[in-house]
Design a protein around this motif. Structure first.
Motif, PDB file in Angstrom:
ATOM      1  N   LEU A  16       0.864  -1.186   0.000  1.00  0.00           N
ATOM      2  CA  LEU A  16       0.000   0.000   0.000  1.00  0.00           C
ATOM      3  C   LEU A  16       0.893   1.226   0.000  1.00  0.00           C
ATOM      4  CD1 LEU A  16      -2.648  -1.161   2.611  1.00  0.00           C
ATOM      5  CD2 LEU A  16      -2.718  -1.356   0.119  1.00  0.00           C
ATOM      6  N   GLY A  19      -1.171   7.353  -1.759  1.00  0.00           N
ATOM      7  CA  GLY A  19      -2.125   8.058  -0.924  1.00  0.00           C
ATOM      8  C   GLY A  19      -2.255   9.521  -1.284  1.00  0.00           C
ATOM      9  N   ILE A  48      -0.594  -1.209  -4.646  1.00  0.00           N
ATOM     10  CA  ILE A  48      -1.902  -0.553  -4.622  1.00  0.00           C
ATOM     11  C   ILE A  48      -1.688   0.877  -4.153  1.00  0.00           C
ATOM     12  CG2 ILE A  48      -4.195  -0.467  -3.559  1.00  0.00           C
ATOM     13  CD1 ILE A  48      -4.099  -3.512  -3.282  1.00  0.00           C
ATOM     14  N   ASP A  49      -2.035   1.816  -5.011  1.00  0.00           N
ATOM     15  CA  ASP A  49      -1.968   3.233  -4.638  1.00  0.00           C
ATOM     16  C   ASP A  49      -3.257   3.562  -3.894  1.00  0.00           C
ATOM     17  OD1 ASP A  49      -1.948   6.033  -4.448  1.00  0.00           O
ATOM     18  OD2 ASP A  49      -1.093   6.287  -6.437  1.00  0.00           O
ATOM     19  N   SER A  50      -3.125   3.945  -2.634  1.00  0.00           N
ATOM     20  CA  SER A  50      -4.331   4.177  -1.827  1.00  0.00           C
ATOM     21  C   SER A  50      -5.067   5.439  -2.222  1.00  0.00           C
ATOM     22  CB  SER A  50      -3.990   4.210  -0.338  1.00  0.00           C
ATOM     23  OG  SER A  50      -3.270   5.369  -0.026  1.00  0.00           O
ATOM     24  N   GLN A  52      -6.492   5.399  -4.944  1.00  0.00           N
ATOM     25  CA  GLN A  52      -7.582   4.696  -5.623  1.00  0.00           C
ATOM     26  C   GLN A  52      -8.409   3.943  -4.571  1.00  0.00           C
ATOM     27  OE1 GLN A  52      -7.813   5.413  -8.826  1.00  0.00           O
ATOM     28  NE2 GLN A  52      -5.911   6.553  -8.621  1.00  0.00           N
ATOM     29  N   VAL A  54      -9.158   1.420  -2.252  1.00  0.00           N
ATOM     30  CA  VAL A  54      -8.346   0.353  -1.682  1.00  0.00           C
ATOM     31  C   VAL A  54      -9.177  -0.901  -1.440  1.00  0.00           C
ATOM     32  CG1 VAL A  54      -6.947  -0.320   0.318  1.00  0.00           C
ATOM     33  CG2 VAL A  54      -6.751   1.975  -0.630  1.00  0.00           C
ATOM     34  N   TYR A  55     -10.358  -0.742  -0.898  1.00  0.00           N
ATOM     35  CA  TYR A  55     -11.191  -1.896  -0.550  1.00  0.00           C
ATOM     36  C   TYR A  55     -11.385  -2.821  -1.748  1.00  0.00           C
ATOM     37  CZ  TYR A  55     -15.188  -4.705   0.844  1.00  0.00           C
ATOM     38  OH  TYR A  55     -16.018  -5.758   1.121  1.00  0.00           O
ATOM     39  N   SER A  57      -9.672  -3.053  -4.502  1.00  0.00           N
ATOM     40  CA  SER A  57      -8.401  -3.653  -4.940  1.00  0.00           C
ATOM     41  C   SER A  57      -7.999  -4.820  -4.046  1.00  0.00           C
ATOM     42  CB  SER A  57      -7.283  -2.609  -4.942  1.00  0.00           C
ATOM     43  OG  SER A  57      -7.534  -1.626  -5.904  1.00  0.00           O
ATOM     44  N   LEU A  58      -8.184  -4.666  -2.735  1.00  0.00           N
ATOM     45  CA  LEU A  58      -7.845  -5.745  -1.804  1.00  0.00           C
ATOM     46  C   LEU A  58      -8.715  -6.973  -2.041  1.00  0.00           C
ATOM     47  CD1 LEU A  58      -7.453  -3.652   1.480  1.00  0.00           C
ATOM     48  CD2 LEU A  58      -5.607  -4.733   0.180  1.00  0.00           C
ATOM     49  N   ALA A  66      -0.714  -7.187   3.966  1.00  0.00           N
ATOM     50  CA  ALA A  66      -0.422  -5.850   3.440  1.00  0.00           C
ATOM     51  C   ALA A  66       0.894  -5.342   4.021  1.00  0.00           C
ATOM     52  CB  ALA A  66      -1.548  -4.882   3.782  1.00  0.00           C
ATOM     53  N   ILE A  80      -5.506   3.384   8.074  1.00  0.00           N
ATOM     54  CA  ILE A  80      -5.378   2.186   7.229  1.00  0.00           C
ATOM     55  C   ILE A  80      -5.228   0.940   8.094  1.00  0.00           C
ATOM     56  CG2 ILE A  80      -2.866   2.226   6.856  1.00  0.00           C
ATOM     57  CD1 ILE A  80      -5.483   1.486   4.125  1.00  0.00           C
TER      58      ILE A  80
END
Length: 194
Positions: A16, A19, A48-50, A52, A54-55, A57-58, A66, A80
């Motif tokens: 992660l 942000g 994963i760029d937060s 975007q 995040v939920y 993507s996870l 993570a 987070i």
């Protein structure tokens, strides 16, 4: 000889990063370096760029763990961490409460004082409060001419200033208020450790 990890040891790892904080650029650098290190060691990792969602993507990527490479707000302040804990995804670093406390300099100082620990004398200024020359003069009279001015919840020296006197204090508080409420601390001469 460098140990090669079996990717089954960790499952799928999300790094992660990014942000929206003032520390986005350093987070991207850190995150990319961590990602490269994980991949070089055979670990199944994705970035994963937060900034975007995040939920999604996870969930879509079926993340097992993570690695938090976020800096500043929403990365080091428990946000987070609490989110990942709610999703039962193990993560690197401190837990939610510890992260929140450590990122909030003012709250942390208040707890230290309640515990009888020594800390630099301080004053605070709300983010939307104008620091006029009268109040600035009072703060200088109480704490001394040399002061450190910091946003309450930022890291990496973002918005921080060392000041000498009333005029510099007013300017430094305005700079720090761009990010948050402000902590003003008495200068303590000595070695600095980070």
């Amino acid at each position: 000889m460098k140990k090669q990890y079996n990717k089954l040891d960790y499952g799928k790892v999300a790094v992660l990063m990014g942000g929206t904080s003032a520390e986005r650029d350093i987070s991207l650098l850190s995150g990319n370096a961590i990602y490269q290190g994980l991949i070089a060691n055979g670990i199944d990792a994705i970035k994963i760029d937060s900034q975007q969602p995040v939920y999604q993507s996870l969930i879509d990527n079926k993340i097992d763990r993570a690695f938090i490479a976020l800096h500043g707000r929403d990365g080091e302040d428990g946000v987070i961490q609490g989110f990942l804990r709610m999703l039962n995804i193990p993560f690197t670093g401190s837990d939610t409460a510890s992260s929140s406390l450590a990122m909030n300099k003012l709250l942390c100082k208040r707890i230290w004082l309640q515990m009888g620990l020594k800390t630099a004398e301080f004053a605070e200024v709300d983010q939307h409060q104008i620091l006029d020359s009268n109040r600035a003069s009072t703060i200088v009279a109480q704490l001394g001419k040399q002061l450190f001015v910091k946003p309450i919840r930022e890291g990496s020296s973002v918005g921080m200033s060392k000041v000498n006197g009333v005029d510099e204090l007013i300017v430094a508080v305005q700079k720090a208020q761009k990010y948050d409420g402000v902590l003003i601390e008495k200068f303590i001469d000595g070695q600095e450790y980070t």
